[in-house]
Design a protein around this motif. Sequence first.
Motif, PDB file in Angstrom:
ATOM      1  N   ALA A 410       0.976  -1.041  -0.038  1.00  0.00           N
ATOM      2  CA  ALA A 410       0.025   0.022   0.083  1.00  0.00           C
ATOM      3  C   ALA A 410       0.768   1.309   0.028  1.00  0.00           C
ATOM      4  N   LEU A 411       0.567   2.219  -0.968  1.00  0.00           N
ATOM      5  CA  LEU A 411       1.385   3.332  -0.933  1.00  0.00           C
ATOM      6  C   LEU A 411       0.528   4.463  -0.730  1.00  0.00           C
ATOM      7  N   VAL A 420      -2.766   3.968  -2.992  1.00  0.00           N
ATOM      8  CA  VAL A 420      -2.797   2.814  -3.894  1.00  0.00           C
ATOM      9  C   VAL A 420      -2.458   1.656  -3.155  1.00  0.00           C
ATOM     10  N   PHE A 421      -3.203   0.553  -3.703  1.00  0.00           N
ATOM     11  CA  PHE A 421      -3.198  -0.835  -2.883  1.00  0.00           C
ATOM     12  C   PHE A 421      -2.937  -1.599  -4.001  1.00  0.00           C
ATOM     13  N   ARG A 429      -3.531 -10.457  -9.623  1.00  0.00           N
ATOM     14  CA  ARG A 429      -2.791  -9.341  -9.148  1.00  0.00           C
ATOM     15  C   ARG A 429      -3.907  -8.096  -9.342  1.00  0.00           C
ATOM     16  N   THR A 430      -3.897  -7.309  -8.231  1.00  0.00           N
ATOM     17  CA  THR A 430      -4.868  -6.403  -8.244  1.00  0.00           C
ATOM     18  C   THR A 430      -4.133  -4.970  -7.946  1.00  0.00           C
ATOM     19  N   LEU A 431      -4.812  -3.828  -8.687  1.00  0.00           N
ATOM     20  CA  LEU A 431      -4.382  -2.573  -8.282  1.00  0.00           C
ATOM     21  C   LEU A 431      -5.586  -1.652  -8.070  1.00  0.00           C
ATOM     22  N   MET A 432      -5.784  -1.131  -6.790  1.00  0.00           N
ATOM     23  CA  MET A 432      -6.759  -0.213  -6.698  1.00  0.00           C
ATOM     24  C   MET A 432      -6.404   1.035  -6.257  1.00  0.00           C
ATOM     25  N   ALA A 433      -6.820   2.204  -6.708  1.00  0.00           N
ATOM     26  CA  ALA A 433      -6.401   3.510  -6.520  1.00  0.00           C
ATOM     27  C   ALA A 433      -7.803   4.474  -5.964  1.00  0.00           C
ATOM     28  N   MET A 434      -7.295   5.140  -4.960  1.00  0.00           N
ATOM     29  CA  MET A 434      -8.664   6.218  -4.456  1.00  0.00           C
ATOM     30  C   MET A 434      -8.123   7.305  -4.573  1.00  0.00           C
TER      31      MET A 434
END
Length: 677
Positions: A410-411, A420-421, A429-434
């Motif tokens: 997590a960044l 960013v997770f 592979r998952t990438l989620m951003a908020m």
Amino acid sequence: MTAAGVARPSRLDRATWYYRRLRAMDGAEVAHRLGEAVKRRVSRLERAGWAAFDRGDGPLPALTPLDGALAAMPPGLLAALRDAARSATSEGMSLLGQTWRGARGTARFHLDPPTGGYWPREAYCFDIDYRTERRLGDVKYVWELNRLQYLQPAAAVAAHDGNEALAGFCLSEIETWIEANPPFLGVNWASGIELALRVVSILVVLGFIGPERVPQALRRKIRSCLAAHAYWLARYPSRHSSANNHLVAEAGALFLLGTLWPELGIFGEAEAARALLTQQVEHQFHADGVGAEQSPTYAAFTLEWYLLCLAVGERSGRPFAESVGERLAAAGTFLRAITDEGGHLPRIGDDDEGRVLATAPWPDANYASSVLGALAAFRNKPELAPPVVRPALRDLYFGPAAPGVGREGALHFSQGGYSVFRRTIAGRRTLMAMDHGPLGHLSIAAHGHADALAVWLHIDDQPVLVDAGTYLYHSGREWRDRLRGTALHNTLTLDERDQSRVAGPFNWGQRAKCNLIAWKGDGEETYVRAGHDGYLASHGLMHERHLVAHGRGFTLHDILRAASSEAETEPCPFVEISFLIHPDLDVRTDGANAIVLRGEEPLLRIVGGELGLEMFKGSTNPARGWYSDHFGSIRPAPQLVFHPSDASARRFAIEIEVLPRRAPRQGAAGRETEAPA
């Protein structure tokens, strides 16, 4: 209506645009704009043509590739450049999804492909009201051709293959452009960023073909052309609320011309441009590396300009301050954080497909990761390299990058406002951003979208939860507002209102302000909690979102908090919590649950619990379920809209569950088949 079926701009259109623009200005900017208006009136009387900029015969500046780069081009890049060169020289070249057919010679540099009409050729450039023009298509179409970027790959192929005919074509196109666009007439002189990009294209062509191979008569014309560009760029710089990527491009072009062509005599302007670029890097990129314009592709565009200027500065023996390179490396850190292992970045905010160095005239879906690779190679920072490296023309100037390796975790980017997770969930592979950052850059936030607390999700390098995109700029009108609006983003909407108020195609009035409440970046569960005040004035409510990343996927908690006792007793607004799905995916719904599939493969389950669920696809009333793949294109896309069945509810929870890949099973004949979902 005109013959083309589009109404002429009204005085009200123009008055409204100017009124809204003035409201975004402070006193210093108003004074600057008034001074600029006076200069424009004076310049209208300057009708001396190219003769006023005649520098006689002499050397030409050029942007040359790295030593040996041309001969060492990988076969894939050479093949791509040859395809682009064939397109440039063929009948009906396409740019931004439009095809230039029928026009020949000087006329085609003023053609509007969507309508077949022509932009005024003899009018003073600042008399052409391209912002509210309704007879023709978006001005970006004519500008795209006039950037001359289609000549860049053609010139590279001409140099590599020793193709004299192709080299002659490139020089002929430049000469035809000069004949078609005397200073300062026509729409192609109206915007500084267009001049700046055209300067780079001419310098690139000269760098590949060789200035010494340009015939004397044309050499003199090109010297006049570049001198006129330098004069106009220095005379009308973008300042104040326009000091975004336009300012960087204009300063970049002046720096390149002054450094590569000392004879031009703009040393003062070039040094001022260097100082401006040095000072502006801290404004264009936050300290955490997030681009201030809140658009990864615009950040990449600004980054590419800086890289080109830094490369020329180093080769001229006068490098930029190290602080500039450090801020660019920070920008690379953010772009790498949101790049999935397929090389894709979430499309956040505006994207008009702008680039400085062009491998081909068609859309480049991997533009941002390509610039990231150029940064990694030029700054010798392999940790910034994208996981997928596709050869590009810019490699000839900055060097090729080796593929990088992504890291999970997590960044948090506090100044730019993104969390960013990245993790493996259910074997995927998952990438989620908020988003919990500012709307955009400066007082107009030109390229931001009303997407506070929105989320984006990629699974196995496939964009799943997406931004609606851009579609059109000046000619988009209501579609421009819709695609920037809250309802087409993955966040919560009240009473179908935008969190921030649109005040023009590149302007915002009232803006939602975000604040970070909590963040946890380690452990089995990581999370971010943030809020915004976009509905405070209209509803007396604050929207908070708590995003939790865990072993099954993600949980979203949305909360509406009353800011006063009066707001507590007000009737509850109409709540929508939306998720726009990439149009290449399918969606099946069952009550308040939805399954997102790639073909027959389930990727994601979205569970609304007690919420009601509607799905839209290509709806115009209300405007839901639309996605723009690239500039000028729009198509239907599934959009899930959850809403509470209890009108008094102000807390909502939605589960986003990543589904495992189907396990293979043995068929009757011993063949492997997929188990049913």
